[in-house]
Design a protein around this motif. Structure first.
Motif, PDB file in Angstrom:
ATOM      1  N   ALA A 103      34.126  20.030  48.369  1.00 22.23           N
ATOM      2  CA  ALA A 103      34.423  19.021  49.383  1.00 22.23           C
ATOM      3  C   ALA A 103      34.265  19.711  50.732  1.00 22.23           C
ATOM      4  N   ARG A 104      34.446  18.988  51.773  1.00 25.87           N
ATOM      5  CA  ARG A 104      34.299  19.576  53.108  1.00 25.87           C
ATOM      6  C   ARG A 104      35.290  20.726  53.291  1.00 25.87           C
ATOM      7  N   GLY A 105      34.777  21.946  53.328  1.00 31.19           N
ATOM      8  CA  GLY A 105      35.612  23.118  53.565  1.00 31.19           C
ATOM      9  C   GLY A 105      36.515  23.510  52.425  1.00 31.19           C
ATOM     10  N   GLU A 106      36.266  22.999  51.230  1.00 32.32           N
ATOM     11  CA  GLU A 106      37.139  23.321  50.102  1.00 32.32           C
ATOM     12  C   GLU A 106      36.369  23.279  48.796  1.00 32.32           C
ATOM     13  N   ALA A 107      36.772  24.126  47.874  1.00 36.12           N
ATOM     14  CA  ALA A 107      36.229  24.098  46.514  1.00 36.12           C
ATOM     15  C   ALA A 107      37.406  24.145  45.549  1.00 36.12           C
ATOM     16  N   SER A 108      37.402  23.244  44.585  1.00 32.74           N
ATOM     17  CA  SER A 108      38.439  23.199  43.552  1.00 32.74           C
ATOM     18  C   SER A 108      37.783  23.558  42.227  1.00 32.74           C
ATOM     19  N   VAL A 109      38.353  24.548  41.557  1.00 35.22           N
ATOM     20  CA  VAL A 109      37.747  25.099  40.347  1.00 35.22           C
ATOM     21  C   VAL A 109      38.713  24.979  39.186  1.00 35.22           C
ATOM     22  N   ARG A 110      38.169  24.566  38.063  1.00 31.05           N
ATOM     23  CA  ARG A 110      38.929  24.559  36.815  1.00 31.05           C
ATOM     24  C   ARG A 110      38.228  25.522  35.865  1.00 31.05           C
ATOM     25  N   GLY A 111      39.000  26.418  35.262  1.00 34.02           N
ATOM     26  CA  GLY A 111      38.458  27.299  34.238  1.00 34.02           C
ATOM     27  C   GLY A 111      37.573  28.424  34.754  1.00 34.02           C
ATOM     28  N   SER A 112      37.981  29.093  35.815  1.00 37.26           N
ATOM     29  CA  SER A 112      37.240  30.257  36.304  1.00 37.26           C
ATOM     30  C   SER A 112      37.252  31.353  35.241  1.00 37.26           C
ATOM     31  N   ILE A 113      36.124  32.034  35.049  1.00 34.52           N
ATOM     32  CA  ILE A 113      36.043  33.138  34.098  1.00 34.52           C
ATOM     33  C   ILE A 113      36.981  34.274  34.501  1.00 34.52           C
ATOM     34  N   GLU A 114      37.349  34.328  35.769  1.00 34.46           N
ATOM     35  CA  GLU A 114      38.202  35.419  36.259  1.00 34.46           C
ATOM     36  C   GLU A 114      39.693  35.159  36.090  1.00 34.46           C
ATOM     37  N   VAL A 115      40.072  33.994  35.607  1.00 36.67           N
ATOM     38  CA  VAL A 115      41.491  33.695  35.431  1.00 36.67           C
ATOM     39  C   VAL A 115      42.113  34.647  34.416  1.00 36.67           C
ATOM     40  N   SER A 116      43.253  35.170  34.797  1.00 41.54           N
ATOM     41  CA  SER A 116      44.033  36.050  33.929  1.00 41.54           C
ATOM     42  C   SER A 116      45.476  35.565  33.993  1.00 41.54           C
ATOM     43  N   LEU A 117      45.833  34.691  33.053  1.00 44.27           N
ATOM     44  CA  LEU A 117      47.140  34.036  33.088  1.00 44.27           C
ATOM     45  C   LEU A 117      48.280  35.038  33.163  1.00 44.27           C
ATOM     46  N   GLY A 118      49.277  34.680  33.971  1.00 41.33           N
ATOM     47  CA  GLY A 118      50.452  35.520  34.113  1.00 41.33           C
ATOM     48  C   GLY A 118      50.333  36.583  35.187  1.00 41.33           C
ATOM     49  N   SER A 119      49.248  36.580  35.930  1.00 44.72           N
ATOM     50  CA  SER A 119      49.075  37.555  37.008  1.00 44.72           C
ATOM     51  C   SER A 119      50.012  37.238  38.167  1.00 44.72           C
ATOM     52  N   GLU A 120      50.339  38.271  38.927  1.00 44.11           N
ATOM     53  CA  GLU A 120      51.219  38.089  40.073  1.00 44.11           C
ATOM     54  C   GLU A 120      50.484  37.644  41.328  1.00 44.11           C
ATOM     55  N   SER A 121      49.158  37.804  41.330  1.00 43.82           N
ATOM     56  CA  SER A 121      48.373  37.392  42.491  1.00 43.82           C
ATOM     57  C   SER A 121      47.035  36.818  42.034  1.00 43.82           C
ATOM     58  N   GLU A 122      46.299  36.281  42.963  1.00 48.67           N
ATOM     59  CA  GLU A 122      45.012  35.673  42.668  1.00 48.67           C
ATOM     60  C   GLU A 122      44.070  36.705  42.051  1.00 48.67           C
ATOM     61  N   THR A 123      43.206  36.266  41.150  1.00 48.58           N
ATOM     62  CA  THR A 123      42.296  37.179  40.454  1.00 48.58           C
ATOM     63  C   THR A 123      40.826  36.801  40.594  1.00 48.58           C
ATOM     64  N   CYS A 124      40.525  35.729  41.290  1.00 51.24           N
ATOM     65  CA  CYS A 124      39.150  35.207  41.328  1.00 51.24           C
ATOM     66  C   CYS A 124      38.375  35.744  42.532  1.00 51.24           C
ATOM     67  N   HIS A 125      38.290  37.061  42.637  1.00 47.11           N
ATOM     68  CA  HIS A 125      37.675  37.704  43.791  1.00 47.11           C
ATOM     69  C   HIS A 125      36.156  37.507  43.824  1.00 47.11           C
ATOM     70  N   ARG A 126      35.497  37.639  42.679  1.00 46.16           N
ATOM     71  CA  ARG A 126      34.053  37.428  42.631  1.00 46.16           C
ATOM     72  C   ARG A 126      33.726  35.974  42.964  1.00 46.16           C
ATOM     73  N   LEU A 127      34.499  35.065  42.388  1.00 46.19           N
ATOM     74  CA  LEU A 127      34.269  33.643  42.638  1.00 46.19           C
ATOM     75  C   LEU A 127      34.494  33.315  44.113  1.00 46.19           C
ATOM     76  N   ARG A 128      35.478  33.943  44.739  1.00 48.39           N
ATOM     77  CA  ARG A 128      35.694  33.741  46.180  1.00 48.39           C
ATOM     78  C   ARG A 128      34.463  34.210  46.962  1.00 48.39           C
ATOM     79  N   GLY A 129      33.861  35.311  46.530  1.00 49.44           N
ATOM     80  CA  GLY A 129      32.631  35.777  47.169  1.00 49.44           C
ATOM     81  C   GLY A 129      31.487  34.811  46.977  1.00 49.44           C
ATOM     82  N   ILE A 130      31.370  34.280  45.762  1.00 52.96           N
ATOM     83  CA  ILE A 130      30.317  33.295  45.482  1.00 52.96           C
ATOM     84  C   ILE A 130      30.502  32.074  46.373  1.00 52.96           C
ATOM     85  N   ILE A 131      31.701  31.542  46.404  1.00 55.38           N
ATOM     86  CA  ILE A 131      31.978  30.333  47.171  1.00 55.38           C
ATOM     87  C   ILE A 131      31.784  30.587  48.666  1.00 55.38           C
ATOM     88  N   THR A 132      32.201  31.748  49.127  1.00 55.69           N
ATOM     89  CA  THR A 132      31.994  32.098  50.535  1.00 55.69           C
ATOM     90  C   THR A 132      30.519  32.027  50.891  1.00 55.69           C
TER      91      THR A 132
END
Length: 133
Positions: A71-100
């Motif tokens: 959407a304008r200025g936003e991306a909503s993702v379901r089922g990122s390969i980088e998801v690691s349930l139970g993490s204390e912080s965000e884990t989708c660093h590669r995906l953030r680079g892709i989206i950027t």
């Protein structure tokens, strides 16, 4: 063009390995890796195809995400390969680079993307917000 398959568990293991050696400095490397990956994704968008719709198609086909909505200025993702349930912080660093990089291609300028919600930390999806830098 050849591709390799990497499991979600393998992605998590690699992230944990790098974090054990480099602490959080590796997140910047993962981000840059994502930007480089996005350059290849952009080349797979067909001539005349909406760039973000084409990127969505490629991201799903390559297994990076189960779904992504831009959407304008936003991306909503379901089922990122980088998801690691139970993490204390965000884990989708590669995906953030892709989206950027995808937003940069779309806007033809520098963009700063922040992951404001992550499935890894209990979110229902991963949400990325883009701001023109």
């Amino acid at each position: 063009m050849r591709y390799v398959k990497v499991s979600q568990d393998e992605f998590a293991s690699v992230r944990k390995l790098y974090e054990s050696v480099m602490a959080y400095a590796c997140h910047g490397l993962f981000f840059r890796e994502g930007q480089a990956t996005a350059d290849g994704i952009a080349k797979e968008v067909e001539r005349g195809e909406d760039p973000m719709a084409g990127a969505r198609r490629v991201l799903i086909a390559r297994g990076w995400v189960e779904d992504v909505q831009f959407a304008r200025g936003e991306a909503s993702v379901r089922g990122s390969i980088e998801v690691s349930l139970g993490s204390e912080s965000e884990t989708c660093h590669r995906l953030r680079g892709i989206i950027t990089r995808l937003f940069e291609v779309q806007t033809r300028g520098k963009v700063r993307v922040t992951e404001v919600e992550c499935e890894s930390t209990g979110g229902t999806q991963c949400v990325f917000r883009a701001e023109v830098a």
